[in-house]
Design an enzyme around this catalytic site. Structure first.
Site, PDB file in Angstrom:
ATOM      1  N   LYS A 202       0.849  -1.203   0.000  1.00 25.40           N
ATOM      2  CA  LYS A 202       0.000   0.000   0.000  1.00 25.40           C
ATOM      3  C   LYS A 202       0.885   1.253   0.000  1.00 25.40           C
ATOM      4  CE  LYS A 202      -0.480  -0.309   5.010  1.00 25.40           C
ATOM      5  NZ  LYS A 202      -1.302  -0.023   6.161  1.00 25.40           N
TER       6      LYS A 202
ATOM      7  N   TYR B 143      18.393  29.236   6.904  1.00 29.52           N
ATOM      8  CA  TYR B 143      17.327  29.999   7.559  1.00 29.52           C
ATOM      9  C   TYR B 143      17.520  30.071   9.076  1.00 29.52           C
ATOM     10  CZ  TYR B 143      14.352  29.786   3.381  1.00 29.52           C
ATOM     11  OH  TYR B 143      13.824  29.932   2.134  1.00 29.52           O
TER      12      TYR B 143
HETATM   13  C1  PLP Z   1      -3.894  -4.856   8.196  1.00 29.48           C
HETATM   14  C2  PLP Z   1      -2.426  -4.759   7.960  1.00 29.48           C
HETATM   15  N1  PLP Z   1      -1.737  -5.881   7.743  1.00 29.48           N
HETATM   16  C3  PLP Z   1      -0.405  -5.854   7.526  1.00 29.48           C
HETATM   17  C4  PLP Z   1       0.297  -4.657   7.534  1.00 29.48           C
HETATM   18  C5  PLP Z   1       1.790  -4.662   7.337  1.00 29.48           C
HETATM   19  O1  PLP Z   1       2.430  -4.244   8.513  1.00 29.48           O
HETATM   20  P1  PLP Z   1       4.013  -4.138   8.610  1.00 29.48           P
HETATM   21  O2  PLP Z   1       4.405  -3.101   7.611  1.00 29.48           O
HETATM   22  O3  PLP Z   1       4.259  -3.683  10.000  1.00 29.48           O
HETATM   23  O4  PLP Z   1       4.561  -5.460   8.285  1.00 29.48           O
HETATM   24  C6  PLP Z   1      -0.397  -3.466   7.753  1.00 29.48           C
HETATM   25  C7  PLP Z   1       0.332  -2.197   7.794  1.00 29.48           C
HETATM   26  O5  PLP Z   1      -0.009  -1.208   8.348  1.00 29.48           O
HETATM   27  C8  PLP Z   1      -1.802  -3.517   7.977  1.00 29.48           C
HETATM   28  O6  PLP Z   1      -2.507  -2.400   8.201  1.00 29.48           O
END
Ligand code: PLP
Length: 361
Positions: free
Chosen positions: A35, A251
């Site tokens: 994602k 800055y």
């Molecule tokens: C439902 C879910 N599963 C898996 C993951 C993967 O987690 P990680 O990146 O800590 O392995 C996430 C990440 O936020 C998640 O929201």
């Protein structure tokens, strides 16, 4: 030519991490969490590489990300929407592009039914994180059956997996098993994210969902898995100048040269994802080796600006065009994250859109 701020994406390291996680997963399948543009690494680079490794199940956040991913990987694999669907358009896309939404509320099932959805869904049960997930999945499961929607699996998410000894881990695992046991036999179960593979190695069940570990950031501080960093984030020296003792830099004039200095101006700033909190605090590794074969580390001096930052280059032989790394191979992203009070996830996903993602093998 665009500005030389770069995020080099090491596909060889990504493959190494995937293989290592596959070993850890044992018989469980991997749902690769890609994602947020593959945690900022570039979906178009990461997804094909994982596909080439045999991964056939990917998780993104929503239908928009799913649509992008479908364009990249075609019909080869399962695309799970971790945040499920939000409206009618999402439900229609789920049907057309064959997504597998994660369902947490009855309303989502109504939207899917209205769109004539013929695919499958994951059910998500809340086992203690109190973020997303149904408290009672038997009701959701019955509603799926009534609507002829296939339940592909049941999942939950751990709140404290990066602290393996935290009592929440076993408590959540117990609640998850209790909920899953109320569903018909044979429905695949998934509990673990990256850190979960360390915290609860006996709970791999049918599917595991690693994200951050794919990208090479160790999920548990003092229990390294042997991952390799996938992103090298850096920039190029665009100007060198000699400043006298007493000169003020950047800055707010927050840095005053304690001696005559040579200052390198870098083409990377906070709009590229270099945290402003690294002002007078962080460092960069020079990507051309010194004559002794060492990697020189230069301090960030003065405030990080939107497009630039300044490095103390007094002690090294660098030129305009010399590349430096802010995190990656020489400086672990987790270390930089700690320095600025965040996590590697935020550094990676904060890398700006205008930063070129370049794949290397
Ligand atoms: C439902 C879910 N599963 C898996 C993951 C993967 O987690 P990680 O990146 O800590 O392995 C996430 C990440 O936020 C998640 O929201």
């Amino acid at each position: 030519m665009s500005r030389p701020a770069f995020a080099r994406i090491h596909l060889g390291h990504l493959r190494h991490n995937y293989r290592l996680l596959k070993q850890r997963a044992g018989k469980a399948a991997i749902m690769a969490v890609i994602k947020a543009d593959a945690y900022g690494h570039g979906l178009h680079l990461v997804a094909p590489a994982l596909l080439g490794e045999g991964c056939r199940c990917f998780a993104v956040t929503d239908a928009d990300e799913g649509t992008q991913l479908r364009r990249i990987i075609g019909e080869t694999s399962d695309i799970v929407l971790l945040s499920g669907i939000f409206d009618t358009a999402d439900a229609q896309q789920a049907e057309e592009l064959v997504f597998t939404p994660v369902i947490t509320r009855m309303h989502q099932l109504s939207l899917l039914s209205a769109a004539g959805f013929s695919g499958g869904v994951w059910l998500k049960v809340d086992t203690g994180m109190n973020r997303l997930g149904a408290k009672n999945i038997t009701v959701l499961n019955a509603a799926c059956t009534a609507r002829g929607i296939k339940v592909t699996g049941v999942m939950s998410h751990l709140a404290c997996a990066d602290e393996p000894l935290h009592t929440m881990n076993i408590e959540q695992a117990a609640r998850f098993l209790e909920s899953a046991a109320k569903l018909p036999d044979g429905i695949p179960r998934s509990l673990l994210n990256s850190a979960g593979l360390i915290a609860l190695p006996d709970c791999t069940f049918d599917v595991v969902r690693p994200g951050i570990a794919l990208y090479g950031a160790e999920p548990v501080r003092n229990q390294p898995l042997g991952l390799q960093p996938v992103m090298q984030f850096g920039g190029q020296i665009m100007q060198l100048r000699d400043v006298p003792r007493g000169a003020n830099l950047s800055y707010g004039a927050t840095f005053t040269a304690p001696r005559d200095m040579r200052i390198a101006t870098l083409s990377t700033g906070y709009a590229d994802g270099l945290p402003r909190q690294l002002s007078n605090h962080g460092a960069a590794a020079v990507l051309s080796q010194t004559t002794t074969g060492d990697t020189a580390i230069l301090d960030i001096v003065g405030r990080v600006c939107m497009d630039y930052c300044l490095l103390d280059a007094s002690q090294v032989d660098v030129k305009v065009g010399t590349e430096v790394e802010f995190w990656g191979t020489h400086i672990p992203a987790t270390r930089v994250a700690e320095q600025v009070g965040t996590i590697a996830y935020e550094l990676f996903t904060g890398v700006g859109k205008r930063v070129r993602r370049e794949s290397i093998e």
